[in-house]
Enzyme design. Structure first.
Site, mmCIF file in Angstrom:
data_model
loop_
_atom_site.group_PDB
_atom_site.id
_atom_site.type_symbol
_atom_site.label_atom_id
_atom_site.label_comp_id
_atom_site.label_asym_id
_atom_site.label_seq_id
_atom_site.Cartn_x
_atom_site.Cartn_y
_atom_site.Cartn_z
ATOM 1 C CD GLU A 299 0.369 -2.049 -2.535
ATOM 2 O OE1 GLU A 299 0.048 -3.220 -2.842
ATOM 3 O OE2 GLU A 299 0.862 -1.731 -1.445
ATOM 4 C CB CYS A 333 -4.228 -7.318 -6.453
ATOM 5 S SG CYS A 333 -4.371 -6.877 -4.730
#
Length: 355
Positions: A299, A333
């Site tokens: 990720e 993110c």
């Protein structure tokens, strides 16, 4: 699961700057008389089982004899408490104990494993406010987001409990008369989990709850800048395992830096490695895992944009863009990094955002 698990390259750079500052500040604070944990204002930290000096290794028992690191509050740069990280020998011992624990955990029926995960979720619920306060104090996000992050772990526990009764496999037709093909899913084994500082609870929770339900054991290395959160969460999970007479090594933890992370990436006994962090470091991790033909779950960073067309509702665009940029102080993110505006709206949108 509203938030992604990752850091962008830009946020990773800021993390490196934060680490460098903390290193300098450590020398400046060496002569400081006290830790925040000893301040009456922060006495609630002890409700999480924390103390001035905390062991950074858990594999059924607590330990740690490596480097001693001090955790700082990023809001005021005051030291909170200390954690003793794992040595490579302790990492080795922890992997061995975790692998042994898997033999027990994998044989437990999935619905029974789901019951343990349900208890973990309930234990987190009882400590949600105080644990959320720790996330805010140590990571730097606002209290509401700290509590919300713990809630995400709880929510995934709830999801995993349902999943524990739905792990199926199709029955397929066979070309042999009187036979059928049965597909069965089995756990992979030891799941290594390396998490980032920006979501020091939720990222682990997403991985941990699902991995446990599927019959895997976990080895966690949290971010070096949020070790107290790693210890506090592990204490909550460990208590549930101990109450059920299960090996604590089912959910192991080794606090440490790049040396521990590299060892996990290269270790063939780690059957799947979940890494959350920058794209740059993620590429390095991917290469190390791929070198041994291992499984990986990455990720990594994002580069997100909001596109605003001519007919957009600016009453929605403006607050959404602001929050998407500064939520969690921009440390996630999904943070918005670019606005793509229709030229007829450009000046208005910029003016309203600045205001």
């Amino acid at each position: 699961m509203q938030h992604c698990l990752t850091l962008t390259i830009a946020r990773h750079s800021r993390l490196l700057l934060r680490n460098k500052f903390a290193s300098v500040h450590y020398k400046q604070s060496a002569a400081m008389s006290g830790l925040l944990i000893n301040d009456k204002k922060y006495s609630w930290l002890k409700e999480l089982g924390l103390s001035e000096d905390n062991p950074g290794v858990y594999n059924g028992s607590w330990g740690g004899s490596g480097e001693v690191v001090t955790s700082y509050c990023p809001a005021n740069n005051e030291p909170i408490a200390r954690v003793t990280q794992a040595t490579m020998a302790e990492y080795e011992e922890t992997v061995q104990k975790t692998r042994e624990a898997w033999k027990i955990w994998a044989d437990i029926p999935a619905p029974k494993r789901g019951e343990i995960v349900r208890q973990i979720g309930d234990a987190l619920r009882k400590k949600i406010n105080v644990l959320g306060s720790l996330v805010s104090l140590e990571m730097g996000k606002i209290y509401v987001e700290g509590v919300g992050e713990v809630q995400e772990y709880v929510d995934v526990c709830d999801y995993a409990v349902g999943l524990s009764r739905m792990i199926g496999g199709p029955i397929l037709p066979s070309e042999r008369p009187g036979h059928a093909l049965i597909e069965q899913w089995n756990p992979v084994g030891l799941v290594g989990i390396i998490t980032a500082f920006n979501f020091p609870v939720a990222v682990y929770g997403w991985n941990n709850a699902i991995a446990l339900t599927c019959g895997n054991v976990c080895l966690w290395k949290g971010a070096p800048t949020t070790p107290l959160t790693s210890v506090a969460v592990t204490k909550i999970v460990a208590e549930v395992l101990e109450k059920n007479n299960l090996p604590g090594a089912i959910c192991s933890m080794t606090c440490g830096g790049a040396d521990i992370g590299t060892a996990m990436a290269k270790d063939e006994r780690v059957d799947l490695l979940s890494f959350t962090g920058s794209t740059h470091v993620g590429k390095l991790v991917a290469m190390m895992v791929q070198e041994r033909f291992g499984r990986k779950l990455l990720e990594l960073g994002g580069n997100n944009a909001i596109i605003v067309f001519e007919d957009a509702d600016l009453n929605l665009v403006v607050p959404s863009a602001v929050f998407a940029s500064v939520g969690t102080a921009g440390q996630r993110c999904t943070t918005t990094r670019r606005l793509m505006l229709h030229e007829s709206l450009h000046d208005t949108v910029v003016e309203r955002i600045v205001k």
